[in-house]
Design an enzyme around this catalytic site. Structure first.
Site, PDB file in Angstrom:
ATOM      1  N   SER A 138      -7.241  -3.583  -3.241  1.00 42.63           N
ATOM      2  CA  SER A 138      -6.098  -4.216  -2.586  1.00 42.63           C
ATOM      3  C   SER A 138      -5.844  -3.503  -1.272  1.00 42.63           C
ATOM      4  CB  SER A 138      -4.843  -4.112  -3.471  1.00 42.63           C
ATOM      5  OG  SER A 138      -3.664  -4.430  -2.743  1.00 42.63           O
ATOM      6  N   TYR A 151       1.370   0.405  -8.478  1.00 40.96           N
ATOM      7  CA  TYR A 151       0.284  -0.529  -8.151  1.00 40.96           C
ATOM      8  C   TYR A 151      -0.627   0.056  -7.080  1.00 40.96           C
ATOM      9  CZ  TYR A 151      -2.072  -4.826  -6.735  1.00 40.96           C
ATOM     10  OH  TYR A 151      -3.020  -5.776  -6.430  1.00 40.96           O
TER      11      TYR A 151
END
Length: 254
Positions: A138, A151
């Site tokens: 990501s 995250y």
């Protein structure tokens, strides 16, 4: 070009979103798909779509955070040429308001889950003629994103794991790369907005879209197209790299 004819591809989290788009595209290019999902019904829906179009696919219910489950699943699958580590969950929160339970859950699924799949797949990949591992990281691994502490931690680990695996398995011919998407319009995004911003759905969707310099979210199919290239023979000289698919977010969002 970009044929995956008769390649055996395992995709974790292939029942929805980016994983589903990758599975459908790989199937059109001739791969035999093995979909690993916590939600087996979702995996079976993807499999049905592939079979309806003449492809070969199989579904497996499996919690990627449980190593013994993952090992048993790969034993069922057998030969593997391509592993796509896509399964993951999200979390919103800063370091100071992330509970130990939430932090552990993110680590167990996003980090340990990818490790478990790599660990289980390696014996099969080592005997493949063209083995590839592709991890979904990501942009949160590359830049600071507000309220994404746990995250971001997990995706930073995916990025580092990718480089480590690429280095360690050069002699076995196993290529390993990662993709780092920015915001991609998936059912998860719609559900997140509906849950947290009831009555403001259109406004929030527009705001999130505009956070990419290109002015919109990406599509799962756009990520899948890059995944196809990185898993096909045409990218045979590429390993140990991360590829942002981000509408300019990392480099142009000044």
């Amino acid at each position: 070009m970009f044929s995956l004819k008769d390649k055996r591809a395992v995709i974790t989290g292939g029942g929805s979103g980016i994983g589903k788009a990758i599975a459908l595209l790989f199937a059109t290019q001739g791969a035999v798909l093995h979909i690993i999902e916590l939600n087996q019904i979702a995996a079976e829906e993807t499999v049905d779509m592939i079979r309806e179009n003449g492809g070969k696919a199989y579904a497996y219910g499996c919690d990627v955070s449980k190593q013994q489950e993952v090992l048993r699943t790969f034993h069922q699958i057998g030969a593997v040429d391509i592993l796509v580590n896509n399964a993951g969950i999200a979390h919103i929160g800063k370091a100071g308001d992330t509970s130990e339970a939430d932090f552990t859950r993110i680590f167990e699924v996003n980090v340990k889950g990818a490790y478990n799949a790599i660990f289980a797949a390696l014996p099969y990949l080592k005997v493949s003629k063209s083995p590839v591992i592709l991890n979904l990281a990501s942009i949160a691994a590359l830049v600071g994103i507000a309220d994404r502490f746990a995250y971001s931690m997990s995706k930073g680990a995916i990025h580092a794991m990718t480089m480590s695996v690429a280095k360690d398995y050069l002699a076995e011919g196993i290529r390993c790369n990662s993709i780092s998407p920015a915001r991609v319009h998936t059912p998860f995004v719609d559900g997140f907005i509906a849950k947290n911003y009831a009555g403001q759905e259109n406004e929030i969707f527009h705001k999130l879209s505009q956070s990419q310099p290109i002015g919109r979210m990406g599509s799962p199919e756009e990520v899948a197209s890059l995944a196809l290239f990185l898993c096909a023979e045409e990218s045979g000289f590429i390993t140990g790299n991360d590829y942002p698919v981000d509408g300019g977010f990392v480099k142009l969002n000044n």
